[in-house]
Design an enzyme around this catalytic site. Structure first.
Site, short mmCIF file in Angstrom:
data_model
loop_
_atom_site.label_atom_id
_atom_site.label_comp_id
_atom_site.label_asym_id
_atom_site.label_seq_id
_atom_site.Cartn_x
_atom_site.Cartn_y
_atom_site.Cartn_z
CD GLU A 116 -8.68 -3.18 -1.11
OE1 GLU A 116 -9.21 -3.42 -0.11
OE2 GLU A 116 -7.79 -3.90 -1.61
CG ASP A 130 -1.48 -1.47 1.33
OD1 ASP A 130 -1.97 -2.15 0.39
OD2 ASP A 130 -1.97 -1.56 2.43
#
Length: 331
Positions: free
Chosen positions: A213, A54
């Site tokens: 997401e 991420d």
């Protein structure tokens, strides 16, 4: 004839005469690698050593920064955040832990995920997921230390449908700041000028086709690009798509060829990205994670960087996840 070309030709002749035609292509690529020819079948090494996911990439002053999730635990139970910096986008320095949940927060102790950072008011504002809430921290430097100014979540779990995770802060040219987040659906709200509060009654929620997401927003030539991850981070098909709008709040229309980054060859699960522009240039790079090579999965991921390009009409072109980037010097 050049000696390396002579050797290459000899190997080709042997392979073809022996009937091993299917092996020719791979053998030539290996020889080309030895002679310095760029090949795109072997994944480049990760940008950061170890297990990190991420990644949020940014540039402040004359350095690039990456703010990742610390990976390597089943269930993603990491408890702190680190910062990495680079002068050239290739060589990265570990700046250490900049926010430790058990030490620095009173409302969450684990699940430190997917941070983002923004600069405004001569401060650095760090947004992050903690125990499936979104928090905010502030510092005077991009390397911290960061402190919690509100002692509670900025966006608490249950505020909207889906998980309150994966924040992304975008500061527009006029100074207005927006927060995007959400798993299952995308949410956006305009931040107050203090950057540590917002009116949750004004949250706009929507779900582009395929959205799961990891939202991220950039602006180029007056167009807002909302990018996101499709599928699940444990799925080898994990990938990145995008939509465009003329306003930071949308409405966003998914692009015709929307998937711009996905796995290829040994690269699996490529997604949850961020994008940085080289200051003063129309030059863009995308940071993302992939399954660790070899033997990785959705809990063992590594951070990578690739070049990202646009065509003449402003469409994002497919990203080559197998192409190594070269050092970038900031002025």
């Amino acid at each position: 004839m050049n000696r390396s070309r002579t050797i290459t030709a000899a190997i080709l002749l042997i392979l073809i005469s022996s009937g091993a035609i299917a092996q020719v292509h791979d053998t030539v690529r290996k020889i080309s690698s030895a002679t310095g020819v760029i090949i795109d079948t072997v994944p480049p090494p990760p940008a950061l050593p170890g297990l990190f996911a991420d990644p949020n990439i940014a540039v402040f002053g004359k350095r690039f920064y990456i703010y990742p999730t610390t990976d390597g635990t089943e269930g993603w139970l990491s408890t702190n955040f680190t910062c990495w910096s680079s002068s050239n986008l290739v060589d990265w320095k570990n700046e250490g832990v900049i926010l430790d949940l058990p030490r620095d927060l009173v409302w969450a102790k684990q699940r430190a995920w997917a941070p983002t950072i923004a600069f405004k008011n001569n401060k650095y504002y760090y947004y992050y997921s903690a125990n499936v809430n979104i928090g905010v921290a502030v510092a005077d430097k991009p390397t911290g230390p960061f402190t919690d100014p509100i002692s509670k979540p900025l966006i608490a779990k249950g505020t909207k449908r889906g998980q309150m995770i994966d924040p992304m802060a975008f500061v527009d040219d006029d100074g207005a700041a927006y927060l995007y987040w959400g798993q299952g659906q995308c949410n956006v709200v305009k931040l107050n000028n203090d950057m540590v509060s917002c009116d949750t009654s004004k949250i706009l929620s929507f779900k582009p086709p395929g959205y799961n997401e990891g939202p991220f927003v950039i602006k180029r030539k007056g167009i807002y690009y909302l990018m996101w991850s499709e599928y699940d981070t444990r799925d080898p098909r994990y990938s990145i798509a995008y939509a465009t709008a003329t306003s930071p709040m949308g409405p966003f229309k998914k692009a015709e060829n929307a998937v711009v980054l996905k796995g290829r060859g040994a690269v699996k699960g490529a997604g949850h990205h961020s994008v940085v522009q080289v200051p003063g240039k129309d030059e863009w790079y995308i940071a993302y994670h992939r399954f660790k090579i070899p033997g990785g999965d959705g809990y063992n991921r590594e951070t990578c960087i690739s070049a990202m390009h646009f065509d003449k009409d402003g469409n994002i072109l497919p990203v080559n996840v197998l192409l190594k980037i070269h050092p970038v010097k900031l002025k």
